[in-house]
Write a protein that holds these residues in place. Structure first.
Motif, mmCIF file in Angstrom:
data_model
loop_
_atom_site.group_PDB
_atom_site.id
_atom_site.type_symbol
_atom_site.label_atom_id
_atom_site.label_comp_id
_atom_site.label_asym_id
_atom_site.label_seq_id
_atom_site.Cartn_x
_atom_site.Cartn_y
_atom_site.Cartn_z
ATOM 1 N N ILE A 100 0.952 -1.210 0.182
ATOM 2 C CA ILE A 100 -0.042 0.018 0.090
ATOM 3 C C ILE A 100 0.956 1.139 0.014
ATOM 4 O O ILE A 100 1.764 1.309 0.822
ATOM 5 C CB ILE A 100 -0.879 0.033 1.186
ATOM 6 N N GLU A 101 0.790 2.009 -0.982
ATOM 7 C CA GLU A 101 1.731 3.228 -1.164
ATOM 8 C C GLU A 101 1.096 4.518 -1.142
ATOM 9 O O GLU A 101 -0.248 4.541 -1.089
ATOM 10 C CB GLU A 101 2.180 3.224 -2.611
ATOM 11 N N TYR A 102 1.520 5.342 -0.425
ATOM 12 C CA TYR A 102 1.094 6.782 0.113
ATOM 13 C C TYR A 102 1.973 7.668 -0.595
ATOM 14 O O TYR A 102 3.130 8.020 -0.526
ATOM 15 C CB TYR A 102 1.082 7.033 1.562
ATOM 16 N N PHE A 126 6.205 8.308 8.260
ATOM 17 C CA PHE A 126 4.928 9.166 7.802
ATOM 18 C C PHE A 126 3.895 8.836 8.864
ATOM 19 O O PHE A 126 2.874 9.873 9.046
ATOM 20 C CB PHE A 126 4.451 8.766 6.404
ATOM 21 N N ASP A 127 3.826 7.727 9.712
ATOM 22 C CA ASP A 127 2.703 7.755 10.971
ATOM 23 C C ASP A 127 3.146 8.327 11.995
ATOM 24 O O ASP A 127 2.479 8.040 13.166
ATOM 25 C CB ASP A 127 2.132 6.415 10.910
ATOM 26 N N GLY A 128 4.267 8.761 12.314
ATOM 27 C CA GLY A 128 4.968 9.320 13.461
ATOM 28 C C GLY A 128 4.443 10.668 13.946
ATOM 29 O O GLY A 128 5.071 11.671 13.195
ATOM 30 N N ARG A 129 3.766 10.856 14.721
ATOM 31 C CA ARG A 129 3.113 12.215 14.986
ATOM 32 C C ARG A 129 4.210 13.052 15.577
ATOM 33 O O ARG A 129 3.972 14.536 15.652
ATOM 34 C CB ARG A 129 2.049 12.088 16.111
ATOM 35 N N ALA A 176 -0.998 8.783 7.233
ATOM 36 C CA ALA A 176 -1.308 8.228 8.724
ATOM 37 C C ALA A 176 -2.516 7.864 8.754
ATOM 38 O O ALA A 176 -2.795 6.570 9.294
ATOM 39 C CB ALA A 176 -0.727 9.221 9.594
ATOM 40 N N ALA A 177 -3.531 8.602 8.680
ATOM 41 C CA ALA A 177 -5.066 8.362 9.053
ATOM 42 C C ALA A 177 -5.607 7.044 7.880
ATOM 43 O O ALA A 177 -6.053 6.319 8.531
ATOM 44 C CB ALA A 177 -5.801 9.543 8.623
#
Length: 341
Positions: free
Chosen positions: A252-254, A261-264, A320-321
């Motif tokens: 799954i690419e973003y 990219f998911d690190g707040r 991230a969402a």
């Protein structure tokens, strides 16, 4: 391959498990983070035996490396006697830092137990950002197998519903753990097997013998197209090889998302000028478990010219969402947790 800029996050509260009194500090950590942990019915710090193996030792199937006692934090979402599905979490180069603990809370809210493995502290490693040679790339795969064998016997864990999830260096280990060759050599007498595998921005530029013979269980890889730490192209190629073998695997690419990219914690991007980036490298297993640069046929080394310095960690709110939603759906389908009434 993740660095945490602030070492006062909840994850670092548990890092000194073997340095200043295991249970005392964890109790203090629980008090300091009472709000975040309010939903957790029970927390156990569980030491377990593993091995510190070089990559060559691991690849040749040896189980006589240096013994080491590491630990993990088991958290259960609620009390009672029910047996929960479990996610075992493997950290990146920062150790069990805030990013990993954010995901821990996500799973607990779904009714899934978590076990965060600390692969660094008892090996006297703070982080590996600027020096990845401190620990072999396959060491955390060994840790994951040992954790699975241990937790499969826990009275509150359903051994048929255990997922492995890792980030960066730990994501690579999560992918490695799906390989049948490694399971046969290193899972030993344990009958437990992972029900699913999730890898966030792993290094896929390591090719091992028979690495397309993986478990029949589903594998999901999440990565940003703007990752300047590890090459997404290598993951694309590996996933295509696995799909050609009929495996249940997806990448799954973003678009535009970078490493972590998911690190707040990285809402303000964090530059790591000395981080060892392997964007231009491709490592390949040769005879007797020796790793080589596929282009030059020279033995693996972090001093290889293909290894560059510098990378950036950057939070991407949309990616991230979307990733959290995708993982939640994957967990619901594979582990079938029951949320609190």
């Amino acid at each position: 391959m993740i660095e945490e800029s602030a070492m006062t996050t909840p994850g670092w509260c548990s890092n000194p498990w073997f340095r200043r009194g295991l249970l005392v500090l964890c109790m203090l950590a629980s008090a300091l983070y009472a709000d975040a942990e309010a939903q957790v019915a029970r927390m156990e710090v569980i030491p377990f035996e593993s091995l510190t193996l070089t990559d060559q030792e691991f690849l040749t199937g040896r189980e006589d490396g240096k013994p080491v006692t590491i630990a993990g934090e088991l958290r259960l979402p609620r009390g009672g006697n029910e047996r929960f599905p479990l996610v075992i979490l493997l950290h990146g180069s920062c150790g069990p830092c805030g990013l990993v603990l954010d995901w821990e809370q996500e799973f607990l809210s779904m009714g899934v137990a978590t076990f965060v493995v600390d692969s660094f502290t008892s090996r006297d490693i703070v982080n590996t950002n600027n020096d990845q040679s401190q620990l072999g790339r396959l060491a955390q795969t060994e840790d994951a197998y040992r954790a699975l064998a241990l937790l499969a016997k826990h009275p509150r864990i359903d051994s048929s519903r255990v997922m492995l999830m890792g980030f960066s260096r730990g994501g690579q280990s999560a992918l490695n753990a799906s390989m049948m060759r490694f399971q046969k050599a290193h899972l030993l007498s344990s009958e437990a097997r992972f029900a699913a595998y999730v890898a966030f921005y792993p290094s896929c530029n390591y090719s091992y013998s028979d690495d397309d013979d993986i478990s029949a269980q589903p594998v999901r890889v999440f990565q940003g197209t703007a990752d300047d730490y590890v090459p997404i192209e290598a993951c694309r190629a590996y996933v295509q090889r696995l799909k050609a073998k009929g495996k249940d695997v997806q990448l799954i690419e973003y678009q535009g998302a970078g490493h972590a990219f998911d690190g707040r914690a990285y809402k303000t991007p964090l530059a790591l000028p000395q981080a060892q980036a392997t964007l231009k490298c491709q490592w390949q297993e040769g005879e007797n478990g020796q790793l080589y640069n596929a282009a030059t046929r020279q033995p693996f080394s972090y001093n290889d010219p293909c290894v560059q310095r510098g990378a950036t960690l950057a939070y991407n709110e949309k990616a991230a969402a979307d990733a959290r939603k995708a993982v939640a759906e994957f967990v619901a389908a594979t582990l079938k947790p029951v949320r609190s009434p």
